[in-house]
Design a protein around this motif. Structure first.
Motif, PDB file in Angstrom:
ATOM      1  N   LYS A 182     -87.194 -18.917  32.550  1.00  0.00           N
ATOM      2  CA  LYS A 182     -86.672 -20.055  32.862  1.00  0.00           C
ATOM      3  C   LYS A 182     -86.275 -19.623  33.960  1.00  0.00           C
ATOM      4  CE  LYS A 182     -87.762 -24.373  30.201  1.00  0.00           C
ATOM      5  NZ  LYS A 182     -88.151 -24.727  30.736  1.00  0.00           N
ATOM      6  N   GLY A 183     -85.611 -18.866  34.439  1.00  0.00           N
ATOM      7  CA  GLY A 183     -85.213 -17.937  35.749  1.00  0.00           C
ATOM      8  C   GLY A 183     -84.044 -16.871  34.824  1.00  0.00           C
ATOM      9  N   VAL A 184     -82.700 -17.506  34.760  1.00  0.00           N
ATOM     10  CA  VAL A 184     -81.539 -17.565  34.358  1.00  0.00           C
ATOM     11  C   VAL A 184     -82.055 -16.655  32.736  1.00  0.00           C
ATOM     12  CG1 VAL A 184     -79.457 -17.500  33.118  1.00  0.00           C
ATOM     13  CG2 VAL A 184     -80.172 -18.710  36.049  1.00  0.00           C
ATOM     14  N   HIS A 185     -82.667 -16.931  31.990  1.00  0.00           N
ATOM     15  CA  HIS A 185     -82.554 -16.980  30.373  1.00  0.00           C
ATOM     16  C   HIS A 185     -84.594 -16.863  30.357  1.00  0.00           C
ATOM     17  CE1 HIS A 185     -82.092 -21.211  30.627  1.00  0.00           C
ATOM     18  NE2 HIS A 185     -82.742 -21.459  29.872  1.00  0.00           N
ATOM     19  N   TYR A 186     -85.015 -16.570  29.549  1.00  0.00           N
ATOM     20  CA  TYR A 186     -86.048 -16.876  28.040  1.00  0.00           C
ATOM     21  C   TYR A 186     -85.939 -18.745  27.356  1.00  0.00           C
ATOM     22  CZ  TYR A 186     -87.342 -12.685  30.024  1.00  0.00           C
ATOM     23  OH  TYR A 186     -88.058 -11.472  31.006  1.00  0.00           O
ATOM     24  N   GLU A 187     -86.633 -19.291  27.518  1.00  0.00           N
ATOM     25  CA  GLU A 187     -86.977 -20.159  26.389  1.00  0.00           C
ATOM     26  C   GLU A 187     -88.259 -19.732  25.422  1.00  0.00           C
ATOM     27  OE1 GLU A 187     -86.511 -24.457  27.129  1.00  0.00           O
ATOM     28  OE2 GLU A 187     -87.853 -24.475  26.133  1.00  0.00           O
ATOM     29  N   MET A 188     -87.644 -19.433  23.960  1.00  0.00           N
ATOM     30  CA  MET A 188     -88.546 -19.389  22.630  1.00  0.00           C
ATOM     31  C   MET A 188     -88.014 -20.237  22.306  1.00  0.00           C
ATOM     32  SD  MET A 188     -87.029 -15.082  23.614  1.00  0.00           S
ATOM     33  CE  MET A 188     -85.484 -15.075  24.089  1.00  0.00           C
ATOM     34  N   LEU A 189     -89.381 -20.709  21.760  1.00  0.00           N
ATOM     35  CA  LEU A 189     -89.634 -21.189  20.144  1.00  0.00           C
ATOM     36  C   LEU A 189     -89.941 -20.146  18.908  1.00  0.00           C
ATOM     37  CD1 LEU A 189     -91.819 -24.145  21.577  1.00  0.00           C
ATOM     38  CD2 LEU A 189     -89.407 -23.964  21.389  1.00  0.00           C
ATOM     39  N   VAL A 190     -88.655 -20.401  17.609  1.00  0.00           N
ATOM     40  CA  VAL A 190     -89.088 -19.156  17.397  1.00  0.00           C
ATOM     41  C   VAL A 190     -89.367 -20.217  15.717  1.00  0.00           C
ATOM     42  CG1 VAL A 190     -87.658 -17.891  15.280  1.00  0.00           C
ATOM     43  CG2 VAL A 190     -87.689 -17.660  18.241  1.00  0.00           C
ATOM     44  N   GLU A 191     -90.127 -19.759  14.988  1.00  0.00           N
ATOM     45  CA  GLU A 191     -90.984 -20.882  13.778  1.00  0.00           C
ATOM     46  C   GLU A 191     -90.195 -20.033  12.646  1.00  0.00           C
ATOM     47  OE1 GLU A 191     -94.101 -22.655  14.237  1.00  0.00           O
ATOM     48  OE2 GLU A 191     -95.294 -22.076  12.049  1.00  0.00           O
TER      49      GLU A 191
END
Lengths: 347, 262
Positions: free
Chosen positions: A301-310
């Motif tokens: 996302k530019g500045v950060h990573y967007e992660m989904l954690v199950e």
């Protein structure tokens, strides 16, 4: 509380049998920066156009300083509008665009020249008087549109997605500048946008709308921290919202375990919603985590990573500057301060 | 091939303008013959200015064209604004209603006019001629103004009201200046259509009132008099001058705009 300037009482609007506004009630105060926020088709622009006098409500009352103004035509209302595509008059130069309203109020040339100059100074466009509209950049046209509206010294300024056509950098600059202009003029701004970040940055009060209904009214910090329902939470900040149970003061149970928190005052065993913002979930080694899970998606996302954690049957949204690859096992830590317990509201 | 490439446009213009050139040359021809050059003369112009009937019809043509195009422009602009504000079926119906008279063969329009005039017992003469011209010019104005209205930013009208202008003032000070090129184009179109017209004029006039085309038609039955060449040359030069005047105006306007934009 401050003095009320505009009030919408049970305002409804139908277009060809479609309910665009469903009995809206809204109170707006003097000097307030109010933002109507919502996805397209939520009725925010219609609300603005009703206040401006370009649409009339199907039912309900519009009050200005306590007086009903439903039937007052737009040219007699003490509000001015900055339109979405600026709606500048292409056959007039910058000076004459700004002077348009002043000429109608029959000021003399000297007064007009002085006020136009002041307005141009306010929007940092001094020396542009003689320029044609088409020779200006989008940002400059935007400034002329603002000057043309505020030069008439309205009690309320309506802004219909005025920054939507600008590029990101310019938009950020104009956000700050608009806020400054509002403070300096000391008038009410009613601002329409679909950009939640814009709303959070600029507003004193945010009105979140969906399907012609108001979902929540509040200060940006409250809307962000204590979204009233799933829609608001999702629209504002994409937080993770979990059903939970209050154990006792400073202790709450969710995601199959008890957490320390800073909230108190709920009844023991009370059903609550718990809001965790994605940036507050810290990823650690699996054995160090309060919760364990598997990364299922990573988006840069530019500045950060967007992660989904199950983890179990819960999918956590996590923002981090460090990336964990898809499929890796991770631990998650949530600090007491970052757990927001809110009253369960039937949405 | 090279020759064709270079002369193609030239040939087109030759075909377009040769007839007019011949008309102009023959208006100065001393011989009454239509085929042979008999030396330069201004006699036909002299005769023309003594021919009251022909001068009257030239005068009629111009007066009718001016009055009809001005009235049609006024009515047409108002009609176009009305149609523009309509919605849905009503709007498309009105637009089609506007196009129909343009596509309708002149002879049908002409006979219909004549029958209507007779039915309404309107005496045929200058007034009926004028009414007919205003009517058939009207659609041309509407179709010239409508596209300009469609190009308008609909918020501009709202913006004017927002700044305190009454609807009337908003139309005059914001909408009108922006559709002016369309209004002007409509006026010119109406003007030329009116000057051009023979069929409709022929069937709607009477009482000895005739315009140029009718006069020439009746003279032509007795053989084309070179006077006609002279009057047509004057008409052509008049239109040419008008065109130059308009072009210059448009040019100075656009350069003014550019200067304003620096």
């Amino acid at each position: 509380m401050a003095e009320e300037i505009i009030r919408l009482v049970n305002i409804a609007k139908e277009f060809h049998g479609v309910q665009v506004l469903d009995h809206i009630n809204l109170q707006i105060f003097r000097n307030e920066f109010v933002t109507l926020l919502g996805p397209s088709g939520c009725g925010k622009t219609t609300t603005l156009r009703i206040i401006g006098g370009f649409e009339s409500p199907s039912s309900g009352d519009l009050l200005f300083e306590g007086e009903r103004i439903n039937e007052v035509p737009s040219f007699k209302r003490r509000v001015n509008t900055v339109f979405q595509n600026y709606a500048l008059f292409p056959h007039l130069n910058v000076f004459e665009n700004i002077a348009f309203g002043l000429r109608i109020s029959k000021l003399n040339n000297k007064q007009i020249a002085r006020k136009v100059t002041e307005a141009l100074e306010l929007v940092n466009l001094r020396g542009y008087e003689k320029r044609g509209i088409h020779s200006l950049s989008g940002g400059q046209q935007q400034r002329v549109a603002i000057a043309r509206a505020v030069v008439n010294e309205p009690e309320v300024l309506l802004l219909d997605e005025p920054l939507a056509a600008l590029d990101l950098k310019l938009r950020k600059e104009m956000q700050i500048e608009l806020k400054n202009i509002q403070k300096r003029l000391g008038i009410t701004f009613i601002f329409v946008t679909h950009d939640q970040e814009e709303a959070l940055t600029m507003s004193d009060t945010i009105v979140v709308m969906k399907d012609g209904r108001i979902q929540q009214i509040g200060q940006p910090i409250d809307i962000y921290n204590e979204p009233k329902n799933m829609f608001v939470a999702d629209f504002i900040g994409a937080s993770t919202i979990l059903p939970g149970r209050f154990i006792q003061d400073f202790h709450v149970f969710f995601a199959d375990r008890a957490f320390d928190c800073v909230d108190k005052g709920f009844a023991p065993q009370e059903e609550v919603d718990v809001v965790i913002r994605p940036e507050d979930v810290k990823l650690v080694a699996p054995e160090d985590g309060m919760l364990q899970g598997v990364v299922t998606s990573v988006v840069f996302k530019g500045v950060h990573y967007e992660m989904l954690v199950e983890s179990g049957d819960i999918v956590w949204k996590v923002h981090s500057t460090l990336m964990e690859p898809v499929g890796s096992n991770v631990g998650m830590v949530i600090l007491p301060n970052d757990i927001h317990v809110m009253k369960k509201v039937a949405s | 091939m090279r020759f064709l490439k270079k002369s193609y446009l030239g040939l087109i213009f030759l075909f377009l303008y040769a007839p007019i050139l011949i008309l102009i040359i023959f208006s100065f021809n001393a011989s009454k013959s239509r085929g042979a050059w008999g030396g330069f003369t201004l006699d036909w112009y002299r005769q023309l200015f003594q021919d009251d009937a022909l001068l009257t019809s030239l005068y009629n043509t111009i007066v009718i064209a001016i009055v009809a195009s001005i009235v049609a422009t006024l009515l047409g602009t108002i009609a176009a604004i009305g149609i523009y504000r309509m919605k849905g079926f009503r709007k498309s119906f009105m637009i089609n209603l506007t196009y129909l008279p343009i596509l309708n063969p002149d002879i049908v329009t002409a006979i219909s006019f004549m029958l209507l005039l007779i039915y309404l017992k309107i005496p045929r003469g200058m007034l009926s001629l004028l009414l007919a011209h205003i009517t058939f010019c009207l659609p041309f104005v509407i179709i010239s103004v409508l596209p300009k209205l469609r190009q308008l930013d609909p918020q501009i009208y709202d913006a004017a009201l927002d700044l305190g202008a009454t609807p009337k003032r908003a139309y005059f000070s914001v909408i009108l200046p922006q559709i002016l090129p369309g209004i002007f184009a409509g006026f010119l179109l109406a003007f030329t259509m009116s000057i051009d017209d023979f069929v409709i004029s022929y069937f709607t006039t009477g009482n000895g009132v005739s315009n140029l085309s009718i006069s020439i038609y009746s003279m032509a039955r007795r053989g084309i008099n070179p006077k006609i060449n002279a009057v047509l040359t004057i008409l052509f030069v008049g239109i040419l001058a008008l065109m130059f005047f308009i072009n210059r105006r448009v040019n100075t306007n656009s350069s003014k705009k550019e200067r304003g934009n620096v």
